[in-house]
Design a protein around this motif. Structure first.
Motif, short mmCIF file in Angstrom:
data_model
loop_
_atom_site.label_atom_id
_atom_site.label_comp_id
_atom_site.label_asym_id
_atom_site.label_seq_id
_atom_site.Cartn_x
_atom_site.Cartn_y
_atom_site.Cartn_z
N ALA A 1 0.83 -1.21 0.00
CA ALA A 1 0.00 0.00 0.00
C ALA A 1 0.87 1.26 0.00
CB ALA A 1 -0.94 -0.01 1.20
N ARG A 2 1.92 1.26 0.81
CA ARG A 2 2.82 2.42 0.88
C ARG A 2 3.44 2.70 -0.48
NH1 ARG A 2 6.69 0.31 3.61
NH2 ARG A 2 8.09 0.16 1.85
N LEU A 3 3.97 1.66 -1.13
CA LEU A 3 4.59 1.85 -2.45
C LEU A 3 3.56 2.24 -3.50
CD1 LEU A 3 7.40 -0.81 -2.93
CD2 LEU A 3 7.60 1.60 -2.41
N LEU A 4 2.37 1.65 -3.42
CA LEU A 4 1.32 1.99 -4.37
C LEU A 4 0.97 3.48 -4.27
CD1 LEU A 4 -0.76 1.06 -6.51
CD2 LEU A 4 -2.35 0.69 -4.60
N LEU A 5 0.80 3.98 -3.05
CA LEU A 5 0.50 5.40 -2.86
C LEU A 5 1.63 6.28 -3.39
CD1 LEU A 5 -1.15 5.30 0.67
CD2 LEU A 5 -2.25 6.04 -1.46
N LEU A 6 2.86 5.91 -3.10
CA LEU A 6 4.00 6.69 -3.58
C LEU A 6 4.05 6.73 -5.10
CD1 LEU A 6 6.62 8.25 -2.91
CD2 LEU A 6 7.79 6.03 -2.82
N ILE A 7 3.94 5.57 -5.72
CA ILE A 7 3.98 5.50 -7.19
C ILE A 7 2.80 6.25 -7.79
CG2 ILE A 7 3.81 3.93 -9.17
CD1 ILE A 7 5.41 1.87 -7.41
N ASP A 8 1.63 6.14 -7.18
CA ASP A 8 0.45 6.82 -7.72
C ASP A 8 0.59 8.33 -7.68
OD1 ASP A 8 -2.30 6.59 -8.80
OD2 ASP A 8 -2.79 7.72 -6.98
N VAL A 9 1.12 8.86 -6.60
CA VAL A 9 1.30 10.32 -6.52
C VAL A 9 2.21 10.81 -7.65
CG1 VAL A 9 2.43 12.13 -5.14
CG2 VAL A 9 0.77 10.60 -4.08
N PHE A 10 3.22 10.04 -7.97
CA PHE A 10 4.13 10.44 -9.05
C PHE A 10 3.54 10.13 -10.43
CE2 PHE A 10 6.95 11.02 -5.61
CZ PHE A 10 7.91 11.93 -6.04
N SER A 11 2.49 9.34 -10.49
CA SER A 11 1.82 9.02 -11.75
C SER A 11 0.75 10.03 -12.10
CB SER A 11 1.19 7.63 -11.68
OG SER A 11 2.16 6.64 -11.48
N GLU A 12 0.32 10.83 -11.14
CA GLU A 12 -0.79 11.74 -11.40
C GLU A 12 -0.36 13.14 -11.81
OE1 GLU A 12 -3.08 11.57 -7.75
OE2 GLU A 12 -1.79 13.05 -6.79
N THR A 13 0.90 13.34 -12.13
CA THR A 13 1.35 14.64 -12.61
C THR A 13 0.88 14.84 -14.04
OG1 THR A 13 3.44 13.77 -13.45
CG2 THR A 13 3.43 14.55 -11.16
N LYS A 14 1.05 16.04 -14.57
CA LYS A 14 0.60 16.32 -15.94
C LYS A 14 1.23 15.35 -16.94
CE LYS A 14 -0.56 21.14 -15.34
NZ LYS A 14 -0.30 22.51 -15.69
N ARG A 15 2.53 15.11 -16.77
CA ARG A 15 3.19 14.16 -17.66
C ARG A 15 2.87 12.73 -17.26
NH1 ARG A 15 8.79 16.60 -16.97
NH2 ARG A 15 9.11 14.51 -16.21
N GLY A 16 2.59 12.51 -15.99
CA GLY A 16 2.17 11.19 -15.51
C GLY A 16 3.18 10.09 -15.76
N ASN A 17 4.46 10.43 -15.68
CA ASN A 17 5.50 9.44 -15.99
C ASN A 17 5.69 8.39 -14.91
OD1 ASN A 17 6.05 10.66 -18.41
ND2 ASN A 17 7.73 11.89 -17.62
N GLY A 18 5.27 8.66 -13.71
CA GLY A 18 5.53 7.73 -12.62
C GLY A 18 6.89 7.98 -12.03
N ILE A 19 7.53 6.94 -11.54
CA ILE A 19 8.86 7.06 -10.92
C ILE A 19 9.85 6.33 -11.81
CG2 ILE A 19 10.28 6.48 -8.93
CD1 ILE A 19 7.80 6.77 -7.18
N GLU A 20 10.84 7.07 -12.28
CA GLU A 20 11.86 6.50 -13.16
C GLU A 20 13.00 5.92 -12.35
OE1 GLU A 20 13.27 9.24 -16.07
OE2 GLU A 20 11.31 9.46 -16.99
N GLY A 21 13.14 4.63 -12.38
CA GLY A 21 14.28 3.95 -11.78
C GLY A 21 14.06 3.49 -10.35
N ARG A 22 14.66 2.34 -10.04
CA ARG A 22 14.57 1.81 -8.69
C ARG A 22 15.36 2.65 -7.70
NH1 ARG A 22 14.46 -3.23 -11.56
NH2 ARG A 22 16.72 -3.26 -11.56
N MET A 23 16.43 3.31 -8.16
CA MET A 23 17.19 4.15 -7.24
C MET A 23 16.32 5.31 -6.75
SD MET A 23 20.69 6.43 -7.59
CE MET A 23 21.65 5.15 -8.32
N LYS A 24 15.60 5.95 -7.67
CA LYS A 24 14.73 7.05 -7.28
C LYS A 24 13.62 6.54 -6.37
CE LYS A 24 11.88 10.81 -9.07
NZ LYS A 24 11.56 11.63 -10.24
N LEU A 25 13.03 5.41 -6.71
CA LEU A 25 11.98 4.82 -5.89
C LEU A 25 12.50 4.56 -4.47
CD1 LEU A 25 9.09 3.46 -5.79
CD2 LEU A 25 10.32 1.34 -6.20
N ALA A 26 13.68 3.99 -4.36
CA ALA A 26 14.25 3.66 -3.05
C ALA A 26 14.52 4.91 -2.23
CB ALA A 26 15.53 2.85 -3.21
#
Length: 189
Positions: free
Chosen positions: A29-54
């Protein structure tokens, strides 16, 4: 906690963590919320790379480190409510090659992908993680609950103030927290 889309016919196979146990629902759930917040931007790219995610997850999981880094980058910014009111972290991250890391990421990302909640895309050896329509719907439902709202709010602060490359985030963490840099690989943070 339910982390399967309500319209899913059958549960997808669940990847396991390094210790053989399935990834926890809270961590998913924590990761889903984090990824979703970064997916809802105008570009909606999500999170690029596991390093950034970590590195983003590190700042989400360790509110004291988040507050300190935010005070340096954006003095006077309201940090909002702590997402972890008890101060407890389910599983501590470890010091790895590029800073804080959680060995459970592979199982967590695999579980979210298998359930159809995120859609990883791989280009030039870089994975980008974004929520699917089902994942976004579930993230919105989670964010409406009292216990997960502060996590979503903190993730939004991360997007607003720390939407940087994984390398830039790593460098900020290394500059601000020398104890992490000096820690031996495998040390729990």
């Amino acid at each position: 906690m339910l982390v399967t889309p309500p319209d899913a016919a059958a549960p997808a196979p669940v990847a396991s963590r390094a210790d053989g146990r399935p990834p926890s629902a809270d961590a998913q759930a924590r990761l889903l919320l984090l990824i979703d917040v970064f997916s809802e931007t105008k570009r909606g790219n999500g999170i690029e790379g596991r390093m950034k995610l970590a590195k983003l997850d590190f700042l989400l999981r360790y509110p004291g480190h988040f507050k300190r880094l935010l005070a340096i980058r954006r003095p006077g910014t309201d940090v909002g409510e702590d997402p972890w009111l008890t101060g407890a972290i389910e599983q501590s991250m470890i010091r790895y090659r590029y800073g804080p890391w959680d060995p459970a990421y592979y199982a967590l990302l695999g579980a979210l992908t298998g359930k159809g909640l995120i859609g990883p895309k791989h280009e030039d050896a870089v994975a980008t993680y974004r929520t699917t329509a089902a994942g976004h719907g579930l993230a919105l439902a989670l964010a409406e609950t009292e216990s997960w709202r502060p996590v979503r709010d903190r993730a939004r602060l991360l997007r607003q103030h720390f939407n940087l490359s994984g390398i830039k985030l790593k460098d900020l963490i290394y500059e601000t927290f020398p104890d992490i840099v000096e820690a031996d690989w495998g040390t729990h943070l």
